[in-house]
Design a protein around this motif. Structure first.
Motif, PDB file in Angstrom:
ATOM      1  N   THR A   6       0.909  -1.334  -0.111  1.00 27.60           N
ATOM      2  CA  THR A   6      -0.054   0.047  -0.057  1.00 27.60           C
ATOM      3  C   THR A   6       0.903   1.208   0.037  1.00 27.60           C
ATOM      4  O   THR A   6       0.255   2.194   0.273  1.00 27.60           O
ATOM      5  CB  THR A   6      -0.848   0.034   1.457  1.00 27.60           C
ATOM      6  N   ALA A   7       2.153   1.010  -0.026  1.00 30.22           N
ATOM      7  CA  ALA A   7       3.027   2.212  -0.079  1.00 30.22           C
ATOM      8  C   ALA A   7       2.658   3.458  -1.042  1.00 30.22           C
ATOM      9  O   ALA A   7       2.653   4.492  -0.892  1.00 30.22           O
ATOM     10  CB  ALA A   7       4.573   1.899  -0.125  1.00 30.22           C
ATOM     11  N   ASN A   8       2.382   3.025  -2.392  1.00 26.49           N
ATOM     12  CA  ASN A   8       2.030   4.037  -3.465  1.00 26.49           C
ATOM     13  C   ASN A   8       0.645   3.809  -3.589  1.00 26.49           C
ATOM     14  O   ASN A   8       0.352   4.118  -4.824  1.00 26.49           O
ATOM     15  CB  ASN A   8       2.825   3.435  -4.500  1.00 26.49           C
ATOM     16  N   MET A   9      -0.134   3.765  -2.633  1.00 23.05           N
ATOM     17  CA  MET A   9      -1.489   3.690  -2.987  1.00 23.05           C
ATOM     18  C   MET A   9      -2.236   4.873  -1.783  1.00 23.05           C
ATOM     19  O   MET A   9      -1.447   5.074  -1.066  1.00 23.05           O
ATOM     20  CB  MET A   9      -2.242   2.589  -2.447  1.00 23.05           C
ATOM     21  N   VAL A  10      -3.494   5.163  -2.341  1.00 25.90           N
ATOM     22  CA  VAL A  10      -4.328   6.022  -1.597  1.00 25.90           C
ATOM     23  C   VAL A  10      -5.396   5.330  -1.237  1.00 25.90           C
ATOM     24  O   VAL A  10      -6.080   4.661  -1.860  1.00 25.90           O
ATOM     25  CB  VAL A  10      -4.652   7.213  -2.743  1.00 25.90           C
ATOM     26  N   LEU A  11      -5.883   5.728  -0.114  1.00 25.05           N
ATOM     27  CA  LEU A  11      -6.911   5.016   0.631  1.00 25.05           C
ATOM     28  C   LEU A  11      -8.276   5.726   0.258  1.00 25.05           C
ATOM     29  O   LEU A  11      -8.361   6.929   0.719  1.00 25.05           O
ATOM     30  CB  LEU A  11      -6.909   4.835   2.059  1.00 25.05           C
ATOM     31  N   ARG A  12      -9.288   5.044  -0.159  1.00 28.25           N
ATOM     32  CA  ARG A  12     -10.429   5.708  -0.820  1.00 28.25           C
ATOM     33  C   ARG A  12     -11.628   5.181   0.129  1.00 28.25           C
ATOM     34  O   ARG A  12     -11.409   3.961   0.096  1.00 28.25           O
ATOM     35  CB  ARG A  12     -10.721   5.760  -2.176  1.00 28.25           C
ATOM     36  N   SER A  13     -12.505   5.985   0.610  1.00 25.18           N
ATOM     37  CA  SER A  13     -13.627   5.193   1.101  1.00 25.18           C
ATOM     38  C   SER A  13     -14.820   5.422   0.078  1.00 25.18           C
ATOM     39  O   SER A  13     -15.113   6.409  -0.394  1.00 25.18           O
ATOM     40  CB  SER A  13     -14.126   6.015   2.482  1.00 25.18           C
ATOM     41  N   VAL A  14     -15.863   4.528  -0.088  1.00 20.52           N
ATOM     42  CA  VAL A  14     -17.016   4.942  -0.875  1.00 20.52           C
ATOM     43  C   VAL A  14     -18.195   3.917  -0.213  1.00 20.52           C
ATOM     44  O   VAL A  14     -18.048   3.048   0.461  1.00 20.52           O
ATOM     45  CB  VAL A  14     -16.440   3.996  -2.251  1.00 20.52           C
ATOM     46  N   TYR A  15     -19.121   4.603  -0.461  1.00 26.24           N
ATOM     47  CA  TYR A  15     -20.618   4.133   0.055  1.00 26.24           C
ATOM     48  C   TYR A  15     -21.157   3.229  -1.137  1.00 26.24           C
ATOM     49  O   TYR A  15     -21.210   3.769  -2.422  1.00 26.24           O
ATOM     50  CB  TYR A  15     -21.439   5.367   0.370  1.00 26.24           C
ATOM     51  N   LEU A  16     -21.537   2.013  -0.745  1.00 27.76           N
ATOM     52  CA  LEU A  16     -21.906   1.093  -1.903  1.00 27.76           C
ATOM     53  C   LEU A  16     -23.435   0.674  -1.368  1.00 27.76           C
ATOM     54  O   LEU A  16     -23.415   0.132  -0.190  1.00 27.76           O
ATOM     55  CB  LEU A  16     -21.079  -0.195  -1.966  1.00 27.76           C
ATOM     56  N   LYS A  35     -12.360  -8.132  -1.414  1.00 26.66           N
ATOM     57  CA  LYS A  35     -13.287  -6.922  -1.988  1.00 26.66           C
ATOM     58  C   LYS A  35     -12.623  -5.789  -2.472  1.00 26.66           C
ATOM     59  O   LYS A  35     -12.549  -5.203  -3.551  1.00 26.66           O
ATOM     60  CB  LYS A  35     -14.501  -6.419  -1.010  1.00 26.66           C
ATOM     61  N   ASN A  36     -11.498  -5.447  -1.725  1.00 24.50           N
ATOM     62  CA  ASN A  36     -10.561  -4.281  -1.927  1.00 24.50           C
ATOM     63  C   ASN A  36     -10.019  -4.556  -3.416  1.00 24.50           C
ATOM     64  O   ASN A  36      -9.931  -3.711  -4.233  1.00 24.50           O
ATOM     65  CB  ASN A  36      -9.485  -4.032  -0.936  1.00 24.50           C
ATOM     66  N   ARG A  74     -17.201   1.170   2.403  1.00 27.42           N
ATOM     67  CA  ARG A  74     -15.917   0.390   2.229  1.00 27.42           C
ATOM     68  C   ARG A  74     -14.732   1.247   1.864  1.00 27.42           C
ATOM     69  O   ARG A  74     -15.051   2.430   1.354  1.00 27.42           O
ATOM     70  CB  ARG A  74     -16.385  -0.438   0.986  1.00 27.42           C
ATOM     71  N   SER A  75     -13.786   0.772   2.168  1.00 26.66           N
ATOM     72  CA  SER A  75     -12.440   1.525   1.893  1.00 26.66           C
ATOM     73  C   SER A  75     -11.743   0.586   1.011  1.00 26.66           C
ATOM     74  O   SER A  75     -11.554  -0.490   1.164  1.00 26.66           O
ATOM     75  CB  SER A  75     -11.794   1.522   3.368  1.00 26.66           C
ATOM     76  N   VAL A  76     -10.836   1.223   0.177  1.00 21.50           N
ATOM     77  CA  VAL A  76      -9.987   0.670  -0.770  1.00 21.50           C
ATOM     78  C   VAL A  76      -9.119   1.271  -1.230  1.00 21.50           C
ATOM     79  O   VAL A  76      -9.043   2.675  -1.158  1.00 21.50           O
ATOM     80  CB  VAL A  76     -11.094   0.422  -1.941  1.00 21.50           C
ATOM     81  N   TYR A  77      -7.970   0.468  -1.333  1.00 26.37           N
ATOM     82  CA  TYR A  77      -6.638   1.273  -1.763  1.00 26.37           C
ATOM     83  C   TYR A  77      -6.419   1.278  -3.177  1.00 26.37           C
ATOM     84  O   TYR A  77      -6.742   0.257  -3.869  1.00 26.37           O
ATOM     85  CB  TYR A  77      -5.467   0.546  -1.178  1.00 26.37           C
ATOM     86  N   VAL A  78      -6.184   2.649  -3.860  1.00 20.33           N
ATOM     87  CA  VAL A  78      -6.009   2.411  -5.066  1.00 20.33           C
ATOM     88  C   VAL A  78      -4.596   3.321  -5.648  1.00 20.33           C
ATOM     89  O   VAL A  78      -4.232   4.054  -4.710  1.00 20.33           O
ATOM     90  CB  VAL A  78      -7.229   3.542  -5.910  1.00 20.33           C
TER      91      VAL A  78
END
Length: 142
Positions: A6-16, A35-36, A74-78
């Protein structure tokens, strides 16, 4: 995910919507992914075919302005580059990144032949059913 991944990723939260989240859980289990990982893959899959509102065909804004009461957070690393692309597209589309990610996930599921909301769909819609589990849940991150 480990810190290294996850070092080069951004944590994003999204409502599903709850039904979309349940469908993603089943598909993630079936494909042996988190799921991430699945959400990230679906967003990356749908992003290249997304059309700007002024460019003709646009993704339907069915969830635009939806209340979050019946949704799951939900939180997802992008990857940072993907996050930058999402930021630009969300700005040009006049929607939040949250709305855009939700739309992209739904569009990618549809393009794969799945009903994004678990409802009966077109003839090529596949219904995802969870397999029987033995032991701990294979989808620990969400």
């Amino acid at each position: 995910m480990s810190d290294e991944k996850t070092a080069n990723m951004v944590l994003r939260s999204v409502y599903l919507p709850q039904d979309l989240d349940a469908n993603l859980r089943d598909l993630a289990f079936q494909s042996e992914k988190s799921k991430n990982e699945l959400i990230r893959e679906l967003v990356q899959e749908a992003l290249p075919s997304y059309k700007y509102p002024d460019g003709g065909t646009a993704v339907p804004a069915s969830s635009k302005g939806e209340k979050t009461a019946n949704m799951v957070l939900r939180s997802v690393y992008v990857p940072q580059e993907l996050d930058g692309n999402l930021r630009q597209l969300a700005f040009k589309s006049e929607m939040s990144k949250n709305e855009l990610i939700r739309e992209l996930v739904q569009e990618a599921l549809k393009s794969r032949g799945y009903s994004a909301h678990g409802k009966p769909g077109k003839p090529n819609t596949r219904v995802v059913k969870p397999s029987k589990t033995t032991g701990a849940d294979a989808n620990a991150d969400g």
